[in-house]
Write a protein that holds these residues in place. Structure first.
Motif, PDB file in Angstrom:
ATOM      1  N   LEU A 122       0.834  -1.208   0.000  1.00 43.04           N
ATOM      2  CA  LEU A 122       0.000   0.000   0.000  1.00 43.04           C
ATOM      3  C   LEU A 122       0.863   1.250   0.000  1.00 43.04           C
ATOM      4  N   SER A 123       2.019   1.179   0.634  1.00 42.51           N
ATOM      5  CA  SER A 123       2.901   2.348   0.684  1.00 42.51           C
ATOM      6  C   SER A 123       3.359   2.761  -0.715  1.00 42.51           C
ATOM      7  N   ILE A 124       3.495   1.780  -1.613  1.00 41.04           N
ATOM      8  CA  ILE A 124       3.877   2.081  -2.996  1.00 41.04           C
ATOM      9  C   ILE A 124       2.767   2.876  -3.672  1.00 41.04           C
ATOM     10  N   ILE A 125       1.531   2.444  -3.460  1.00 36.86           N
ATOM     11  CA  ILE A 125       0.381   3.136  -4.048  1.00 36.86           C
ATOM     12  C   ILE A 125       0.269   4.553  -3.493  1.00 36.86           C
ATOM     13  N   TYR A 126       0.421   4.689  -2.187  1.00 37.43           N
ATOM     14  CA  TYR A 126       0.302   6.004  -1.561  1.00 37.43           C
ATOM     15  C   TYR A 126       1.350   6.972  -2.109  1.00 37.43           C
ATOM     16  N   ILE A 163       2.224   3.932   7.994  1.00 39.60           N
ATOM     17  CA  ILE A 163       2.208   3.756   6.536  1.00 39.60           C
ATOM     18  C   ILE A 163       1.618   4.982   5.839  1.00 39.60           C
ATOM     19  N   LEU A 164       0.786   5.730   6.545  1.00 44.34           N
ATOM     20  CA  LEU A 164       0.160   6.914   5.950  1.00 44.34           C
ATOM     21  C   LEU A 164       1.158   8.039   5.707  1.00 44.34           C
ATOM     22  N   THR A 165       2.330   7.956   6.338  1.00 45.31           N
ATOM     23  CA  THR A 165       3.338   8.993   6.113  1.00 45.31           C
ATOM     24  C   THR A 165       4.067   8.799   4.784  1.00 45.31           C
ATOM     25  N   GLU A 210       1.446  11.375  15.421  1.00 45.53           N
ATOM     26  CA  GLU A 210       2.603  11.305  14.512  1.00 45.53           C
ATOM     27  C   GLU A 210       2.170  11.565  13.075  1.00 45.53           C
ATOM     28  N   VAL A 211       1.055  10.953  12.679  1.00 42.06           N
ATOM     29  CA  VAL A 211       0.542  11.149  11.318  1.00 42.06           C
ATOM     30  C   VAL A 211       0.109  12.596  11.122  1.00 42.06           C
ATOM     31  N   ILE A 212      -0.588  13.148  12.107  1.00 46.73           N
ATOM     32  CA  ILE A 212      -1.047  14.536  12.011  1.00 46.73           C
ATOM     33  C   ILE A 212       0.151  15.470  11.898  1.00 46.73           C
TER      34      ILE A 212
END
Length: 209
Positions: free
Chosen positions: A59-63, A100-102, A142-144
């Motif tokens: 998923l990190s590749i897609i993001y 992973i959202l980072t 952390e994400v925020i």
């Protein structure tokens, strides 16, 4: 190898082969993924939905691809942010997986689609709650912190005051470890530019001296 098959391959071997690629090779695939998404958005969306996020996930590749090499699919990224955060909040995945959202390039979204950027921060900050699992709050902060950027001075984003009020609640009333993280987020970001007045920030910062 087809794009979807490549993603499945990297998912299966927990990204080991992906990390072994040269920068040129990975950049080439990221651009191919964007082209594939342009023609087959539903397939990419479905691949995401069917993939349980993990520490080493394709998923990190897609993001990375959709945020850095495209401005058409921020809606997919928004949906993924909502999905991943909800999974973590419901204890379906470990809070640490929120990292992973980072892999989403924040500044590119802000510069290309301010409306989506605001919706992302609205969603993230409204999920900060005192009764959450402390580890979830810490990882979400952390994400925020990653998504918060210096807003352009000529942008009038009134929603930003609500973002920082949500952080303020944890910075004042959260568990000690959550409180500490929330204070660091406050101190690492320049909020004065995005707030109507400086009185709010002066009051908030004074609490941490």
């Amino acid at each position: 190898m087809e794009v979807i098959e490549s993603l499945k391959f990297h998912e299966k071997n927990e990204m080991d082969s992906w990390y072994d690629l040269s920068e040129k090779e990975s950049r080439k695939f990221l651009k191919e993924l964007v082209k594939y998404t342009n023609k087959n958005p539903t397939e990419i969306e479905q691949y995401c939905i069917n993939t349980i996020p993990s520490e080493y996930s394709s998923l990190s590749i897609i993001y990375e691809a959709l945020s850095e090499y495209s401005n058409r699919w921020n809606s997919i990224l928004l949906n993924e942010i909502k999905r991943v955060v909800t999974l973590a909040k419901n204890n379906s995945i470990k809070p640490e997986v929120l990292d992973i959202l980072t892999d989403i390039e924040t500044e590119d979204i802000y510069s290309k689609d301010e409306e989506i950027y605001i919706e992302i921060l609205n969603f993230l900050t409204t999920n900060l709650e005192l009764n959450n699992n402390p580890k979830f709050n810490i990882e979400l902060l952390e994400v925020i912190d990653w998504f918060l950027i210096d807003l352009d001075e000529d942008d009038d984003i009134n929603e930003s005051e609500n973002w920082f009020k949500a952080i303020e609640v944890l910075a004042i009333n959260g568990d000690s470890i959550v409180k500490s993280k929330a204070q660091k987020v406050v101190n690492s970001n320049e909020f004065e530019k995005s707030l109507p007045t400086t009185s709010f920030m002066d009051r908030l910062k004074s609490l941490f001296k």
